[in-house]
Structure formats: structure tokens, C-alpha cells
Design a protein around this motif. Sequence first.
Motif: not given
Length: 226
Positions: A175-186, A206-210
Motif C-alpha cells: 500500500a502507499g508508494s515510494f520513490a527510489d531516485a527516478a523510479d516511483h513504486l506503487q 500516504q507513506g508506504a507499507r512494504v
Amino acid sequence: MQIHADFDRRVLLHGAAMPWMDSPVPGVQRRMLDRIGGEVARATSLVRYAPHSRFTAHTHGGGEEFLVLEGVFQDERGDFPAGAYVRNPPTSRHTPRSETGCIIFVKLWQFDAADRTPVVLDTRKIGSVREAGRPGVAVSTLFEDARETVRIENWNAGAHVEVIAADGAELLVVAGSFADAADHLQPLSWLRLPRGGRLRAVAGPQGARVWLKTGHLRFVAAPPPG
């Protein structure tokens, strides 16, 4: 069959954008993330069960690990709703099904051959702890042994999070999302870091649940033939 079978490379896939591929069983479809082997394979996949679908009874010679992402997964032991984390060790047997339909994240043939420890957890109900030295991160350990550690991590909005993958790592955004340099993970984005890899993430608004597994890429092997 080999899919993303070079474990010395970083791999990022956005599972939500991948097409569903039919499995040999009607009503069961897959998005293959990595794979070594045919129908018996060391595999990491997203699997979707249509309502009222049923997989054939089978034995997990190399073990099965899965996280229920949507709906309710079922077998002889009961119902496993979204949030359930299950480890079926080598030699375990079951007949999977889903009356309502479900999506699971599943890993096959990735256990220690001697492991006989079943695990069933509801990740929505277990507690979490703040991790020292990682501001904005709370963790719930799902499984840990000499080979690997499996956790759910909750990252606060805007948190800067580092993952050092000395022996490899895999992450699935639940759930949520995060960025790693140019990559955006959903949600349903899957990232595999090779041994010696590193992630420097910034959690989304919204933070991220990983879901996070570390240590296991020391032990990559195909299932034995036959």
C-alpha cells in the motif's frame, strides 16, 4: 523457462501494469516476476483466482510462501483473508481455492529443504516496533531463520528509508508508494536488489507499507529435475 533469472541484476516490475497470463488451471492467472523452471519452478509471482476457482491438489516439494493481497484465499485449513501471510514448508500438501476470488503474492521452491515449520499470521493484527536508526520506520517480523528475514515495514509519509541488501533483498509495495531516485513504486510494484545492492527510498504522501525479504539470494537454485 527463465524470467529475470540473472540474480546479479536489479529488477523493478510494476505488477499492476502487467498482463495476466492463464495458468494451466482454468480461473487461475499469473503475473510472473521471476522464474527458473517450467510448471515446477523456483518462482515469484502474483496469482489471481477468479471467484469459485480451484487449483488441483498438489504437494510443495520446495515449499510455498504467500501473502494475500485481495479477497480470501482458501484451502483445507480454512480461510485466509487479505493480510494473511502463510508459509507451507516442503512436503506440505493442499488444494487451494477461492469462493470470492483473490490475489496473492507467492514464492515457490525457495525454502531450506529441511524446513518443516508452517507459519500463518494475520499481518493486520500483529504489532510493530520502531526500528532504531531508521526514523519513520515501524517493522513487523513475519519470519526469521539463518537463511532469511521476512518483514512488513510501514514507512511514514516523507520518510527517508535505506535498505542495505548485503545478501540480496526483495520488496513488494502492499500500500502507499515510494520513490527510489527516478523510479516511483506503487501498490504491486516489485523490486529485487542483488547481493550488495542498496535502496534509498522516500515514502510518498500516504507513506508506504512494504513486504521485505532479505538474505535469501545467497541460496538461489532451480528445483531438481524430474
